[in-house]
Design a protein around this motif. Structure first.
Motif, PDB file in Angstrom:
ATOM      1  N   GLY A 136      39.260   9.520 -17.373  1.00 50.19           N
ATOM      2  CA  GLY A 136      37.869   9.890 -17.145  1.00 50.19           C
ATOM      3  C   GLY A 136      37.589  11.345 -17.446  1.00 50.19           C
ATOM      4  N   ASP A 137      36.553  11.589 -18.242  1.00 47.27           N
ATOM      5  CA  ASP A 137      36.173  12.976 -18.513  1.00 47.27           C
ATOM      6  C   ASP A 137      35.333  13.499 -17.355  1.00 47.27           C
ATOM      7  OD1 ASP A 137      33.232  12.580 -19.064  1.00 47.27           O
ATOM      8  OD2 ASP A 137      34.022  11.381 -20.713  1.00 47.27           O
ATOM      9  N   GLU A 138      35.248  14.820 -17.260  1.00 46.64           N
ATOM     10  CA  GLU A 138      34.589  15.443 -16.113  1.00 46.64           C
ATOM     11  C   GLU A 138      33.109  15.084 -16.024  1.00 46.64           C
ATOM     12  OE1 GLU A 138      36.140  16.930 -13.617  1.00 46.64           O
ATOM     13  OE2 GLU A 138      37.969  16.392 -14.710  1.00 46.64           O
ATOM     14  N   GLN A 139      32.459  14.955 -17.163  1.00 47.05           N
ATOM     15  CA  GLN A 139      31.037  14.615 -17.153  1.00 47.05           C
ATOM     16  C   GLN A 139      30.804  13.232 -16.539  1.00 47.05           C
ATOM     17  OE1 GLN A 139      29.179  14.832 -21.021  1.00 47.05           O
ATOM     18  NE2 GLN A 139      27.136  14.412 -20.231  1.00 47.05           N
ATOM     19  N   TYR A 140      31.651  12.280 -16.895  1.00 47.12           N
ATOM     20  CA  TYR A 140      31.507  10.933 -16.340  1.00 47.12           C
ATOM     21  C   TYR A 140      31.846  10.915 -14.853  1.00 47.12           C
ATOM     22  CZ  TYR A 140      31.799   5.849 -15.875  1.00 47.12           C
ATOM     23  OH  TYR A 140      31.610   4.551 -15.478  1.00 47.12           O
ATOM     24  N   LYS A 141      32.870  11.650 -14.462  1.00 47.01           N
ATOM     25  CA  LYS A 141      33.219  11.730 -13.042  1.00 47.01           C
ATOM     26  C   LYS A 141      32.082  12.353 -12.232  1.00 47.01           C
ATOM     27  CE  LYS A 141      38.246  12.011 -13.635  1.00 47.01           C
ATOM     28  NZ  LYS A 141      39.448  12.872 -13.496  1.00 47.01           N
ATOM     29  N   ASP A 142      31.440  13.366 -12.808  1.00 51.33           N
ATOM     30  CA  ASP A 142      30.286  13.970 -12.125  1.00 51.33           C
ATOM     31  C   ASP A 142      29.170  12.943 -11.951  1.00 51.33           C
ATOM     32  OD1 ASP A 142      31.588  16.389 -11.954  1.00 51.33           O
ATOM     33  OD2 ASP A 142      30.581  17.282 -13.687  1.00 51.33           O
ATOM     34  N   TYR A 143      28.970  12.128 -12.966  1.00 49.63           N
ATOM     35  CA  TYR A 143      27.945  11.087 -12.892  1.00 49.63           C
ATOM     36  C   TYR A 143      28.270  10.079 -11.783  1.00 49.63           C
ATOM     37  CZ  TYR A 143      25.186   6.983 -14.243  1.00 49.63           C
ATOM     38  OH  TYR A 143      24.342   5.900 -14.248  1.00 49.63           O
ATOM     39  N   LEU A 144      29.542   9.688 -11.680  1.00 48.95           N
ATOM     40  CA  LEU A 144      29.950   8.761 -10.625  1.00 48.95           C
ATOM     41  C   LEU A 144      29.704   9.368  -9.245  1.00 48.95           C
ATOM     42  CD1 LEU A 144      33.321   7.380 -12.072  1.00 48.95           C
ATOM     43  CD2 LEU A 144      31.036   6.373 -12.243  1.00 48.95           C
ATOM     44  N   ASN A 145      30.036  10.639  -9.104  1.00 46.57           N
ATOM     45  CA  ASN A 145      29.800  11.310  -7.815  1.00 46.57           C
ATOM     46  C   ASN A 145      28.318  11.393  -7.481  1.00 46.57           C
ATOM     47  OD1 ASN A 145      32.509  11.792  -7.087  1.00 46.57           O
ATOM     48  ND2 ASN A 145      32.607  13.606  -8.392  1.00 46.57           N
ATOM     49  N   SER A 146      27.488  11.563  -8.507  1.00 49.09           N
ATOM     50  CA  SER A 146      26.043  11.616  -8.262  1.00 49.09           C
ATOM     51  C   SER A 146      25.524  10.261  -7.801  1.00 49.09           C
ATOM     52  CB  SER A 146      25.301  12.072  -9.532  1.00 49.09           C
ATOM     53  OG  SER A 146      25.304  11.055 -10.528  1.00 49.09           O
ATOM     54  N   LEU A 147      26.089   9.174  -8.326  1.00 46.09           N
ATOM     55  CA  LEU A 147      25.697   7.837  -7.880  1.00 46.09           C
ATOM     56  C   LEU A 147      26.109   7.602  -6.429  1.00 46.09           C
ATOM     57  CD1 LEU A 147      26.572   5.554 -10.947  1.00 46.09           C
ATOM     58  CD2 LEU A 147      24.301   6.207 -10.149  1.00 46.09           C
ATOM     59  N   ILE A 148      27.301   8.070  -6.080  1.00 48.29           N
ATOM     60  CA  ILE A 148      27.780   7.925  -4.704  1.00 48.29           C
ATOM     61  C   ILE A 148      26.834   8.644  -3.742  1.00 48.29           C
ATOM     62  CG2 ILE A 148      29.650   8.567  -3.120  1.00 48.29           C
ATOM     63  CD1 ILE A 148      31.570   8.099  -5.522  1.00 48.29           C
ATOM     64  N   GLN A 149      26.419   9.841  -4.120  1.00 49.67           N
ATOM     65  CA  GLN A 149      25.489  10.599  -3.275  1.00 49.67           C
ATOM     66  C   GLN A 149      24.113   9.943  -3.235  1.00 49.67           C
ATOM     67  OE1 GLN A 149      25.556  14.584  -4.830  1.00 49.67           O
ATOM     68  NE2 GLN A 149      27.735  14.885  -4.374  1.00 49.67           N
TER      69      GLN A 149
END
Length: 354
Positions: free
Chosen positions: A220-233
């Motif tokens: 996973g690239d950092e941009q996609y991981k950031d997107y996943l974290n934004s969905l969690i929030q």
């Protein structure tokens, strides 16, 4: 072993070893040295092209192994994309683990891979595809689950992924998982649909608040991981979605046995998922999208939307015991590794007789 293709190779190696065949594996130089390995260097980091460039680089350098390759009786080429530099070789079995491109293609590289797959299908006599979608993308009229372990066209075989049901079965559960875990056994990428599982889980958790979504996989690239974290929030799922990272393949039977349901939310580039099969063989109710090769499996299937995935997750979870038993029986009957071995030995026999 970090993914389905590596698991496939390991199983294939053991089958041929048991039949007394000498084998060599041509792969990237990842600082693993063995007499049976022929190593190709990775692309220099100065080019900064990531994995996509690396795969093209492998094709570019593979002809340097011409002397060794020419001595092999038969070559099994994982992915049609890598068959291009083998155009001169007679006995080549092209092996598909599912389409190597998005449908529709989203980049020039993917469009070129489609062209290479079409050329390879016509140029080489032998093909083993692990899903029917690959055949359909190349113009063959075949329905999901049709003609399993059969020669679809002369030299072109459909042999779905299969699982060792003596390994993936009911075993002691892993002890470091939440009590009501829903596992997503996917490496982290957009094509593997981790975001889709989070969006669906947000709806699912409203009905089953005691559950936790556990993602098992790396990358996973950092941009996609950031997107996943934004969905969690966004969905207030902090603490309810856990990322476990990669877990060794040998420990995965315990993982599936520790979880109440498995979700395979793939969007693109999927064959007959080994993770899904391994989960079902362990007796864990398994849900997936109907993307590409997943349509060939006995998973409980949804369309590729969060709403429909949530719907199927809810329906499956409410009857998970009966679903798990039915799926386990079908996998043990129709997707066991002995049938896979028999299919592959037929292919090898056909090539050697020629």
């Amino acid at each position: 072993i970090t993914g389905g293709a590596q698991t496939y190779l390991a199983n294939l190696y053991e089958i041929f070893k048991g039949e007394g065949h000498d084998q060599r594996v041509y792969q990237f130089n990842d600082n693993v040295h063995d007499p049976e390995l022929e190593l190709v260097p990775h692309a220099p980091k100065v080019f900064n092209g990531g994995r996509a460039l690396d795969l093209w680089w492998f094709n570019f350098l593979l002809p340097l192994k011409f002397k060794s390759l020419s001595k092999e009786d038969t070559l099994i080429c994982h992915y049609a994309f890598h068959s291009l530099p083998l155009f001169w070789k007679k006995n080549v079995i092209v092996l598909s683990h599912g389409c190597e491109w998005d449908i529709p293609a989203t980049s020039l590289s993917q469009k070129l891979k489609i062209k290479i797959a079409q050329w390879s299908f016509k140029h080489f006599k032998y093909l083993v595809a692990n899903d029917t979608n690959y055949f359909r993308q190349l113009g063959v009229d075949i329905k999901p689950k049709e003609r399993m372990f059969e020669e679809v066209l002369p030299g072109k075989w459909y042999i779905p992924n299969c699982v060792d049901t003596s390994v993936f079965t009911n075993v002691d559960p892993a002890t470091d998982f939440p009590e009501h875990a829903i596992v997503v056994p996917r490496n982290i990428s957009h094509a593997r649909g981790i975001h889709l599982s989070i969006e669906a889980f947000a709806q699912f958790k409203e009905k089953f608040p005691e559950t936790t979504l556990v993602v098992v996989g790396g990358g996973g690239d950092e941009q996609y991981k950031d997107y996943l974290n934004s969905l969690i929030q966004k969905h207030n799922l902090e603490g309810a979605v856990v990322f476990k990272g990669s877990i060794p393949w040998a420990l995965m039977p315990g993982v599936y046995n520790a979880c109440e349901m498995t979700v395979v939310p793939t969007l693109q580039r999927e064959g007959t998922s080994l993770s899904a099969l391994e989960s079902m063989a362990c007796g864990t109710a398994t849900v997936s999208t109907n993307a590409q090769g997943l349509a060939d499996l006995p998973t409980a299937q949804s369309d590729i939307t969060a709403d429909d995935l949530a719907r199927v997750m809810i329906e499956t979870y409410t009857s998970k015991d009966s679903v798990a038993l039915s799926q386990q029986q079908e996998v043990r009957t129709n997707y066991n590794i002995n049938k896979w071995k028999e299919g592959w030995l037929k292919v090898i026999s056909q090539v050697q007789i020629r």
